[in-house]
Design an enzyme around this catalytic site. Structure first.
Site, PDB file in Angstrom:
ATOM      1  N   HIS A 246      27.749   7.759  75.115  1.00  0.00           N
ATOM      2  CA  HIS A 246      29.209   7.835  75.140  1.00  0.00           C
ATOM      3  C   HIS A 246      29.709   6.681  74.293  1.00  0.00           C
ATOM      4  CE1 HIS A 246      33.229   8.680  76.789  1.00  0.00           C
ATOM      5  NE2 HIS A 246      33.401   7.385  76.584  1.00  0.00           N
ATOM      6  N   CYS A 247      30.405   6.997  73.224  1.00  0.00           N
ATOM      7  CA  CYS A 247      30.819   5.960  72.282  1.00  0.00           C
ATOM      8  C   CYS A 247      32.211   5.464  72.657  1.00  0.00           C
ATOM      9  CB  CYS A 247      30.820   6.517  70.862  1.00  0.00           C
ATOM     10  SG  CYS A 247      31.127   5.255  69.641  1.00  0.00           S
ATOM     11  N   ILE A 248      32.285   4.178  72.992  1.00  0.00           N
ATOM     12  CA  ILE A 248      33.605   3.641  73.361  1.00  0.00           C
ATOM     13  C   ILE A 248      34.481   3.465  72.131  1.00  0.00           C
ATOM     14  CG2 ILE A 248      33.019   2.529  75.545  1.00  0.00           C
ATOM     15  CD1 ILE A 248      32.639  -0.067  73.908  1.00  0.00           C
TER      16      ILE A 248
ATOM     17  N   ASN B 175      35.801   6.852  71.783  1.00  0.00           N
ATOM     18  CA  ASN B 175      36.334   7.336  73.054  1.00  0.00           C
ATOM     19  C   ASN B 175      35.928   8.794  73.287  1.00  0.00           C
ATOM     20  OD1 ASN B 175      37.683   6.716  75.419  1.00  0.00           O
ATOM     21  ND2 ASN B 175      39.523   7.778  74.730  1.00  0.00           N
TER      22      ASN B 175
END
Lengths: 319, 373
Positions: free
Chosen positions: B221-223, B226
């Site tokens: 999950h890439c912050i 998002n």
């Protein structure tokens, strides 16, 4: 062990397996005679605890795994007939080379067993010694509690992983439920009525639905082994063409897409999407023609995210 | 008598209220529909099942899937065309990413482009525009498109509140055996049942806590985006990282060239004194380059050995001989080029849950009651 009749011999390991499938954390299915339980810890691979149980009787193979060809014939004796001789000509030995000792076998991981149910013969709702095998499931693709929901059930065909390198595209099991290498087989019927092995025999009622002792699902009433295999093989072919990344067409398409800053996929329907469109058309055609006469239909695998191939069947009733 | 009159009055007043409410609804419906089209929070509307049943049976307007996707933690924009994970104000890193990408372009076009266009060649500017646009669009696509989310509840059991014992097992299944290696537990794929999504997750499919979905081939999950990076947007993600790196390198080269070859008769120090912005630009472009460079190295390596970021970080799977711990990686084809192609050229296919498709009232988007242990 030796003074038990073949039927009793067959029953015992079968029950043991039912418990095994239910209780342990991590389950693997090996060749006959080897059922191993493992608990794999999370985090790093160092805290792996193993407890292997290799002392089960050779008959565990005949009942649990349904593969009498690989049994130790010396231990079985000459007077004992192979209990599941007819039911297992489906098994393809080439898919799992028998030279390897410690071999995993495939089974339908969707099915599970329950011991508290209403027995059909006696009509008693209680904890029974022989568990029922749940082979069909509620229909999630129609409105909840609608007429169609109540009158239909789903038989799920699981994905298999021993046909594809690195699991790059989905493939579904081509063996009809109940005939997988490690499927549960009803021990009584395997010896008494050899002809009945292939069919779904209701034994009890669980949650208002009829289920049998073996892994054979009610789908067997509608499709023969060959018909089923033919359908799934066609679907598998579509899956391969749509999702295989190692094709020239896909690589060229990706390069073009990349060079044109993703406008190529806007202009032209990608080969993968076009193939999946053809699959949808194929399934619709199948549902409208071949399967309509049999009163069943295939749910497009897209609706389950290509994790299983679902057959919608009428709710099983007592014949 | 008094009570019946009272009742009548109450009934009349309620009728009036209803008429007023209807009129106001008609007035606000257009505005509301437009605002709903621009930004939809599916968990807010039609959350209760009975309401949505009524809506579907009574009204003729078609409901789209995204309006009913309240089980996922997603916000939808522009009629379901874009999506982003909810509560991004808690992790506002996406805005920082946008700022970095846009600032790089602003710097180039304000300080360097006109000089390069007139003194060197217009091709320099056009090339930068292409790379930068590629980077921005890839970011946009990776951030707002479907990462490959799985429909829910497709593998439900009969009992709604209790899971069968078998469904809490981790199951090992046989894989293809080409390498003649001895098969054992570590050389198999495992599937697990997701008790939230009620599906048997295929290998490499993982549940993302932040998005509340199971994502096929979840990388991480890439912050910064998002969004999850999964099978359907990994190629966008990779090209974003690649193009971010290339555009910052381009910016670096351009600023170096500007300082050292500006005029043949003036020294670099003179130019820095004359154009102080050029030095700032140099430092800034170096800083910008750092993170995409590391990320690109990491993802190139992971693709070459056939790994996902999640597997690598969790140390579940042995990356190579370099890292001794972990399990045998069954997804490594032992061919670097093949691994790389499998990694970045995954065919996108059709979305499993299409946000803009017409809503069919089935159970695949329902929120089921939580399981009792």
């Amino acid at each position: 062990m030796n003074d038990l009749s073949p039927v009793e011999k067959n029953q015992q390991p079968s029950q043991a397996l039912h418990e095994d499938r239910g209780s342990s954390e991590f389950i693997t299915f090996h060749k006959p005679g080897q059922v191993s339980k493992e608990t794999i810890g999370y985090g790093n691979g160092s805290n792996v605890t193993e407890e292997k149980n290799n002392n089960t009787s050779p008959f565990s193979g005949s009942t649990i795994f349904g593969e009498p060809k690989n049994l130790n014939m010396n231990e079985m004796g000459d007077n004992l007939e192979l209990p599941t001789g007819t039911g297992n000509n489906h098994y393809d030995p080439s898919s799992s080379p028998s030279s390897l000792e410690d071999e995993l076998l495939f089974f339908n991981y969707h099915e599970y067993s329950v011991q508290k149910y209403e027995c059909l013969e006696t009509g008693v709702y209680a904890q029974h010694s022989h568990p029922l095998t749940i082979t069909h499931f509620p229909n999630p693709y129609v409105e909840f509690q609608s007429k169609q929901y109540r009158s239909t059930r789903i038989v799920r065909i699981p994905r298999i992983f021993n046909k594809v390198i690195a699991n790059t595209y989905p493939q579904f099991s081509t063996t009809i439920p109940g005939f997988e290498p490690a499927a549960l087989i009803d021990p009584k019927h395997s010896t008494d009525q050899l002809t009945n092995v292939n069919s779904f025999i209701p034994k009890g009622i669980y949650q208002g639905q009829l289920f049998g002792y073996s892994s054979v699902s009610p789908l067997s009433q509608y499709l023969t082994v060959e018909e089923f295999k033919e359908i799934v093989e066609r679907v598998n072919e579509f899956m391969k063409n749509a999702f295989d990344p190692l094709t020239v067409l896909n690589i060229i398409n990706n390069i073009l897409n990349f060079m044109t800053i993703w406008t190529w996929e806007r202009i032209i329907r990608s080969p993968s999407k076009a193939c999946l469109d053809r699959l949808e058309a194929f399934i619709e055609d199948l549902n409208n023609n071949q399967l309509k006469t049999k009163d069943i239909r295939i749910i497009s695998p897209r609706r389950s995210g290509y994790i299983c191939l679902d057959f919608e069947i009428p709710k099983p009733v007592i014949p | 008598m008094a009570t019946t009159r009272n009742n009548q009055r109450q009934y009349q007043s309620s009728l009036e209220m209803k008429a007023k409410h209807d009129a106001s609804e008609i007035r606000t419906s257009l505005l509301r529909r437009i605002s709903m089209w621009i930004l939809t929070d599916p968990s807010g509307n039609g959350n209760s099942k009975s309401e949505c049943h009524q809506k579907n049976s009574g009204s003729t307007t078609k409901t789209k899937n995204y309006e009913k996707m309240g089980v996922y933690n997603y916000l939808f924009c522009f009629g379901g065309r874009m999506r982003t994970t909810k509560q991004f104000y808690l992790r506002p890193y996406m805005f920082f990413t946008v700022f970095c990408i846009v600032s790089a372009a602003v710097i180039f076009f304000v300080f360097l482009s006109s000089w390069y266009w007139h003194n060197i060649s217009p091709a320099v500017v056009i090339m930068f525009s292409y790379i930068w646009l590629h980077c921005f669009i890839s970011f946009f696509k990776a951030s707002f498109t479907d990462p490959g989310i799985m429909p829910r509840n497709t593998n439900i059991a009969d009992e709604p509140f209790r899971l069968p014992n078998e469904y809490s097992n981790t199951i090992s299944l046989p894989i293809i055996n080409k390498s003649k290696e001895k098969l054992h537990v570590n050389c198999s794929v495992t599937t697990k049942y997701c008790p939230t999504c009620r599906i048997w997750r295929p290998p490499r499919t993982s549940h993302c806590m932040l998005c509340g979905v199971c994502v096929a081939n979840l990388d991480h999950h890439c912050i910064w985006l998002n969004n999850c990076v999964g099978s359907r947007n990994y190629s966008y993600f990779f090209s974003f990282v690649l193009m971010a790196f290339l555009s910052t390198v381009y910016l670096n080269v351009c600023s170096y060239y500007f300082i050292f070859h500006h005029h043949s008769n003036s020294t670099p120090l003179d130019i820095i004194k004359k154009y102080p912005a050029s030095l700032c630009l140099l430092i800034y472009s170096h800083l910008l380059m750092l993170y995409p460079f590391l990320l690109l190295l990491c993802h190139t390596y992971l693709n070459c050995v056939g790994l996902k970021t999640k597997e690598f970080l969790n140390n579940h799977v042995k990356a190579s001989t370099l890292f001794k711990t972990g399990r045998f990686n069954v997804f490594n084809t032992k061919n670097t080029l093949k691994n790389f192609i499998i990694g970045i050229c995954q065919p996108r296919g059709l979305a499993y849950v299409r946000a803009r498709d017409e809503y069919i009232n089935d159970r695949t988007l329902d929120k089921l009651p939580p399981l009792s242990v």
